[in-house]
Design an enzyme around this catalytic site. Structure first.
Site, PDB file in Angstrom:
ATOM      1  N   ARG A 180      -3.435 -10.197   4.725  1.00  0.00           N
ATOM      2  CA  ARG A 180      -3.807 -10.251   3.298  1.00  0.00           C
ATOM      3  C   ARG A 180      -2.624  -9.707   2.515  1.00  0.00           C
ATOM      4  O   ARG A 180      -2.298  -8.530   2.629  1.00  0.00           O
ATOM      5  CB  ARG A 180      -5.063  -9.413   3.064  1.00  0.00           C
ATOM      6  CG  ARG A 180      -5.567  -9.442   1.632  1.00  0.00           C
ATOM      7  CD  ARG A 180      -6.791  -8.557   1.477  1.00  0.00           C
ATOM      8  NE  ARG A 180      -7.262  -8.560   0.107  1.00  0.00           N
ATOM      9  CZ  ARG A 180      -6.724  -7.826  -0.872  1.00  0.00           C
ATOM     10  NH1 ARG A 180      -5.706  -7.027  -0.615  1.00  0.00           N
ATOM     11  NH2 ARG A 180      -7.213  -7.905  -2.095  1.00  0.00           N
ATOM     12  N   LYS A 189       0.819  -1.219   0.000  1.00  0.00           N
ATOM     13  CA  LYS A 189       0.000   0.000   0.000  1.00  0.00           C
ATOM     14  C   LYS A 189       0.850   1.265   0.000  1.00  0.00           C
ATOM     15  O   LYS A 189       2.036   1.239   0.321  1.00  0.00           O
ATOM     16  CB  LYS A 189      -0.995  -0.056   1.156  1.00  0.00           C
ATOM     17  CG  LYS A 189      -2.088  -1.094   0.822  1.00  0.00           C
ATOM     18  CD  LYS A 189      -3.273  -1.072   1.714  1.00  0.00           C
ATOM     19  CE  LYS A 189      -4.304  -2.054   1.145  1.00  0.00           C
ATOM     20  NZ  LYS A 189      -5.335  -2.421   2.098  1.00  0.00           N
TER      21      LYS A 189
HETATM   22  N1  PMM Z   1      -7.300  -4.103   0.517  1.00  0.00           N
HETATM   23  C1  PMM Z   1      -7.575  -4.146  -0.786  1.00  0.00           C
HETATM   24  C2  PMM Z   1      -8.568  -5.010  -1.295  1.00  0.00           C
HETATM   25  N2  PMM Z   1      -9.271  -5.814  -0.460  1.00  0.00           N
HETATM   26  N3  PMM Z   1      -9.706  -6.613   1.702  1.00  0.00           N
HETATM   27  C3  PMM Z   1      -9.459  -6.570   3.028  1.00  0.00           C
HETATM   28  N4  PMM Z   1     -10.154  -7.364   3.860  1.00  0.00           N
HETATM   29  N5  PMM Z   1      -8.512  -5.757   3.557  1.00  0.00           N
HETATM   30  C4  PMM Z   1      -7.757  -4.911   2.782  1.00  0.00           C
HETATM   31  O1  PMM Z   1      -6.920  -4.167   3.329  1.00  0.00           O
HETATM   32  C5  PMM Z   1      -8.003  -4.910   1.374  1.00  0.00           C
HETATM   33  C6  PMM Z   1      -9.004  -5.789   0.869  1.00  0.00           C
HETATM   34  C7  PMM Z   1      -6.815  -3.266  -1.732  1.00  0.00           C
HETATM   35  O2  PMM Z   1      -5.540  -3.742  -1.968  1.00  0.00           O
HETATM   36  P1  PMM Z   1      -5.050  -4.378  -3.374  1.00  0.00           P
HETATM   37  O3  PMM Z   1      -5.533  -3.470  -4.469  1.00  0.00           O
HETATM   38  O4  PMM Z   1      -3.572  -4.411  -3.237  1.00  0.00           O
HETATM   39  O5  PMM Z   1      -5.636  -5.751  -3.474  1.00  0.00           O
END
Ligand code: PMM
Length: 279
Positions: A247, A207
């Site tokens: 995650r 991030k």
């Molecule tokens: N961040 C993203 C997408 N889905 N789900 C949860 N539970 N927690 C998160 O912090 C989260 C998520 C966005 O990140 P990406 O674009 O790198 O997948």
């Protein structure tokens, strides 16, 4: 939890796994690297992103979920839409990961309750195209107390909808209506969130706040795919803090960080009991 974004525009890996074959192959790589869960998403939530139509989201995720679940993977679906959650569960997903904690779709909580599925509810305030307008936490206790209180309100809504307490996982939602400073404050002080009594999932991987931390002399943020070492340090910190899940995009790097944390925990316990037996 290894991330498989089946999107053209996710900020960390957009466009890389847009075909079913590429996404499935990536899922298998993450499993080989030690992922316990694969999180399959068809909607980018990067700041400013516009939403795909439902049919597009379904077309992206359902075939990937079907293949990976049939191969024995534990799959979660990353969606804010009840219709997509239902189709994903039907296709073999086990868990629903909703970044909006049920706020984006009024049908989500009843659908999850009816399915009896485990549910990750993330802290969220608005869709990505305008979430930065909501990154204000001026109340008493700042971002930590505010996120705790807003998650507690979501828990009340989940329980009222009939989701069993032992199916609920909470997530502070790093980067979602949060500035860098807010993310750091949450990471440094997760205990108030854990005191709500539910397992915590945290997504810090790749991030922007890590990119900013590691920015070069000209002030430009570190490239997305070069944030993994810093993220491994975050993972070690989160494991020590006792979170339930991470995650992540690079499962191998995270597994290595967790191995270090576990080895230190084992040796700390062994050393303490040796000192006690000598005393
Ligand atoms: N961040 C993203 C997408 N889905 N789900 C949860 N539970 N927690 C998160 O912090 C989260 C998520 C966005 O990140 P990406 O674009 O790198 O997948």
């Amino acid at each position: 939890m290894g991330v498989v974004n089946v999107t053209p525009d996710s900020f960390s890996d957009g466009g890389r796994f847009l075909s079913t074959d590429a996404a499935v192959a990536h899922g298998h790589r993450l499993l080989a690297d030690g992922a316990d869960i694969l999180d399959i998403g068809g909607e980018s939530t990067r700041p400013g992103a516009t939403r795909p139509v439902v049919s597009e989201e379904l077309d992206r995720v359902v075939p990937v979920i079907r293949e990976l679940a049939a191969a024995g993977a534990v799959v979660s679906v990353d969606t804010m839409r009840a219709e997509v959650a239902e189709a994903a569960l039907e296709a073999g997903a086990t868990l629903v990961n909703d970044v909006s904690g049920g706020l984006a779709d009024p049908r989500m909580l009843p659908a999850v309750a009816a399915a009896g599925a485990p549910y990750v509810a993330m802290h969220w305030r608005a869709h990505s195209d305008h979430m930065t307008d909501f990154a204000t936490y001026d109340g008493p206790g700042g971002v930590v107390a505010t996120v705790r209180d807003e998650l507690a309100a979501r828990v009340d809504a989940m329980l009222a909808a009939g989701i069993a307490a032992d199916r609920i996982v909470l997530d502070p939602g790093l980067g979602f209506a949060k500035r860098g400073e807010h993310n750091w404050q949450l990471l440094a002080d997760l205990a108030p969130l854990q005191e709500l009594g539910f397992p915590l999932l945290v997504g810090a991987s790749r991030k922007s706040f890590l990119g900013t931390l590691l920015s070069g002399p000209d002030g430009s943020p570190r490239a997305v795919e070069e944030r993994e070492h810093a993220h491994a340090a975050v993972s070690a910190h989160l494991a020590r803090a006792g979170v339930w899940g991470l995650r992540v995009h690079d499962v191998r790097a995270t597994r290595d960080a967790l191995a270090v944390t576990a080895a230190l925990a084992r040796h700390t316990t062994a050393e303490r009991s040796r000192q006690r037996s000598e005393a």
